[in-house]
Enzyme design. Structure first.
Site, short mmCIF file in Angstrom:
data_model
loop_
_atom_site.label_atom_id
_atom_site.label_comp_id
_atom_site.label_asym_id
_atom_site.label_seq_id
_atom_site.Cartn_x
_atom_site.Cartn_y
_atom_site.Cartn_z
N HIS F 17 44.65 45.49 43.90
CA HIS F 17 45.16 45.12 43.48
C HIS F 17 47.06 45.17 44.82
O HIS F 17 46.49 45.98 45.25
CB HIS F 17 46.33 44.45 41.78
CG HIS F 17 47.28 45.02 41.45
ND1 HIS F 17 48.31 45.16 40.46
CD2 HIS F 17 47.24 46.26 41.94
CE1 HIS F 17 48.41 46.33 40.14
NE2 HIS F 17 48.26 46.83 41.17
N CYS F 36 53.90 49.95 46.26
CA CYS F 36 52.59 48.92 44.90
C CYS F 36 52.55 47.99 45.90
O CYS F 36 51.65 46.34 45.29
CB CYS F 36 53.26 48.56 44.36
SG CYS F 36 53.31 49.92 42.55
N HIS F 42 45.71 48.63 46.59
CA HIS F 42 45.60 49.83 46.06
C HIS F 42 44.90 49.58 44.64
O HIS F 42 44.22 48.42 44.58
CB HIS F 42 46.62 50.80 46.40
CG HIS F 42 47.53 50.03 45.03
ND1 HIS F 42 48.39 49.02 45.17
CD2 HIS F 42 48.29 49.94 43.71
CE1 HIS F 42 49.29 48.71 44.20
NE2 HIS F 42 49.03 49.46 43.15
N HIS F 44 43.32 50.79 40.55
CA HIS F 44 43.44 51.18 39.55
C HIS F 44 41.98 51.14 38.56
O HIS F 44 41.58 50.44 38.03
CB HIS F 44 45.38 50.96 38.25
CG HIS F 44 46.50 50.52 39.74
ND1 HIS F 44 46.59 51.83 39.22
CD2 HIS F 44 46.58 49.52 39.44
CE1 HIS F 44 48.44 51.95 39.96
NE2 HIS F 44 47.97 50.58 40.04
N ASP F 82 36.28 43.13 36.07
CA ASP F 82 36.10 44.44 36.51
C ASP F 82 35.10 44.45 38.23
O ASP F 82 34.43 43.47 38.22
CB ASP F 82 34.75 44.95 35.66
CG ASP F 82 34.31 46.40 35.99
OD1 ASP F 82 35.43 47.15 36.18
OD2 ASP F 82 33.45 46.90 36.09
N HIS F 83 35.82 44.93 38.79
CA HIS F 83 35.12 45.87 40.46
C HIS F 83 35.78 44.56 41.09
O HIS F 83 34.95 44.75 41.98
CB HIS F 83 33.73 46.63 40.65
CG HIS F 83 33.53 47.94 39.95
ND1 HIS F 83 33.41 48.32 38.88
CD2 HIS F 83 33.58 49.21 40.98
CE1 HIS F 83 33.44 49.67 38.41
NE2 HIS F 83 33.05 49.95 39.45
N GLU F 127 48.21 50.39 33.25
CA GLU F 127 48.20 51.00 34.42
C GLU F 127 46.94 51.95 34.58
O GLU F 127 46.61 52.30 35.95
CB GLU F 127 49.09 50.27 35.39
CG GLU F 127 48.55 49.77 36.85
CD GLU F 127 49.43 48.68 37.05
OE1 GLU F 127 49.53 47.15 36.88
OE2 GLU F 127 50.37 49.35 37.16
#
Lengths: 137, 137, 137, 137, 137, 137
Positions: F17, F36, F42, F44, F82-83, F127
């Site tokens: 994100h 960020c 980047h 998480h 996810d992913h 996070e």
């Protein structure tokens, strides 16, 4: 170590300590050990993992009875160390700086004196969640 | 608190301390506080979780900037407490017994002085992995 | 609960259990409870967190002595539950299905009988790292 | 093992079991295994870590595809073990006492049968957060 | 390694990445890497454990000053990697697929360039709680 | 909420994100969101805990079937998130900045649409190990 097996037992204890080398000046100590040299001590929750390696006893299915291992760890390490000041209350550190490295070596020697010599012993000591020591490597 | 949101920030610090009530005899202290009364101190790795509650800033998508919250926690709590002896080095505990309960209340008051009063603050302090305190309840 | 404070104590115990409703057919049980209905039981490491809430004792700096709370948890929960089959060995579950929800309510009632009624009690029970129950909500 | 690399995959499963040696009297079993000998079983959440060691495949950048490793662990270990009674439901333990040591050796053999022999395999099995086994050492 | 001791330091960093081999077709990449091949990237919180092994400095009681080790890890790994896209922002992965295996080898080489050659270095990198890599094995 | 009970289910997902407000200049964004705001994203490992509160079903001993809750979490959150790159791949964040706060509110709304309205829902989203969000507070 093919054909061998290890068990790991975890215990914890809480201590105050201070890192200070009596052969150095106060300035050298403060410069080298930083906030770990605070004269009034600071402290940690130590997590201790002891790994025992040897040959499985096929009759019992145990390498070593974990109740016995836990009892030895309590008698040899937790009773003398827990809720103590390592520098002032524990004779092992009268002449030895209580770094995590030295604490690990002291614990190794205490346990090696009590456990059957057929066992290989390894100590992992967490001083914080981010810093730990393994002895012997 | 419908329509409100919370963020939680975790930090840690390491201290020595001793539980001792000066109005009691040594025997009363030892009997009540047990090994936490050890005269030469013991210590802990304290894990601190601060929960801030309020209304979301829709422009930024933040309740509060976590970098700002972390900076306040470091200035107000970690700098004065970390690697210190709470009884001897921290003025807040000159007259106050440094139980986890009292440490939590002291931290609450320090943060409430620095954070915007529109925020609700809650402290969770872990003294060990098994013992923690929440203030206010 | 402004002006109140909470302490949390964590203990653990290990049990076998089986989820089965005697009023349902075997097929209904298998369909509803899935692999938790296995006739020969399965088991878990339960992690138990008990939160006690009330007013701080300003003299001691304690809400409640954690040694006392831990002792009550051991006598009321760990001694009767640990290393047992909840369905067969623990009378509380002779007529009650040992879901994590029901185990939490049983633990709540056992502790409420032993702790001073001035305290508010909350149970959090982890059946696995991913599944837990809170009672009362 | 210079020039080699390892990957570690973690899975978990939940079982009932009982430690009991059929060649011993009930008293010997109770005396040796303690509460782990409870006739009606008890249980655990087992955390399993499998370490695979070998030479990196430079084309893919993988040692082994973790999806493949996870699938083999599920088929060989989780499907036959999870939510089962190891003594009664799992043929491997019909004649073998399901200590953590023996469970680790059984898992090692099951995985060694399915994984390419170019890989070195190591098992770490946590029976509780405090007790684990490593095989081979 | 008898007579040697290890210390372990843990740090973390957060990255986006994508697994894609430029020598393969898109279909081969998607088939092999699965959802890790997502064209718009995904990301992880990486936990990095660096183990340093060598002989204890008896004067200081340290193997290596953890503050120094942490500083080198920050300069060599966290500063260039944290909150970055490994494929696009980090030159080491311009030609190298950023699998956890390759990231570990890159980190090993970066640290080996900065740490005294008398030390043995080992990297453990967690890509998720369930998947990790160790280099060298 | 006396007489009510809660269950908590934990799942995780991994995303890329970027925090960026299109109404602000690049400088404002960089100054406010810091690293960020990295243009190439980047990522998480997000840990998601969903707490469901309501009245116990006394027949089954369940508040809600955890298998059903887990399935809804997978369908509503893990499959779409996810992913993935939250900014580019997930329509919910086309106009909404994917801060942990906003992700939590989106997840809450998705689950509230699928779960029986008799249940109270609370989201906790980690996070990182140190930063989390709770919604509603």
């Amino acid at each position: 170590m093919e054909n061998k097996i290890s068990v790991v037992r975890k215990e914890h204890f809480n201590c105050a300590h201070r890192l200070h080398n009596n052969d150095w000046t106060d300035e050298q100590n403060k410069s080298f050990y930083g906030k770990c040299n605070n004269p009034n001590y600071h402290g940690h929750n130590y997590n201790l993992e002891v790994t025992i390696t040897g040959e499985l006893n096929k009759e019992s299915g145990y390498l070593i009875d974990m109740k016995v291992l836990s009892k030895i760890m309590k008698e040899e390490v937790l009773t003398p160390f827990d809720h103590k000041n390592l520098n002032l209350d524990v004779p092992d550190f009268k002449e030895l700086i209580p770094t995590a490295e030295n604490i690990s070596i002291v614990i190794y020697n205490k346990l090696a004196n009590k456990l059957d010599s057929k066992f290989n012993i390894k100590i992992k000591l967490y001083e914080t969640e981010r810093n730990s020591v393994i002895y012997p490597a």
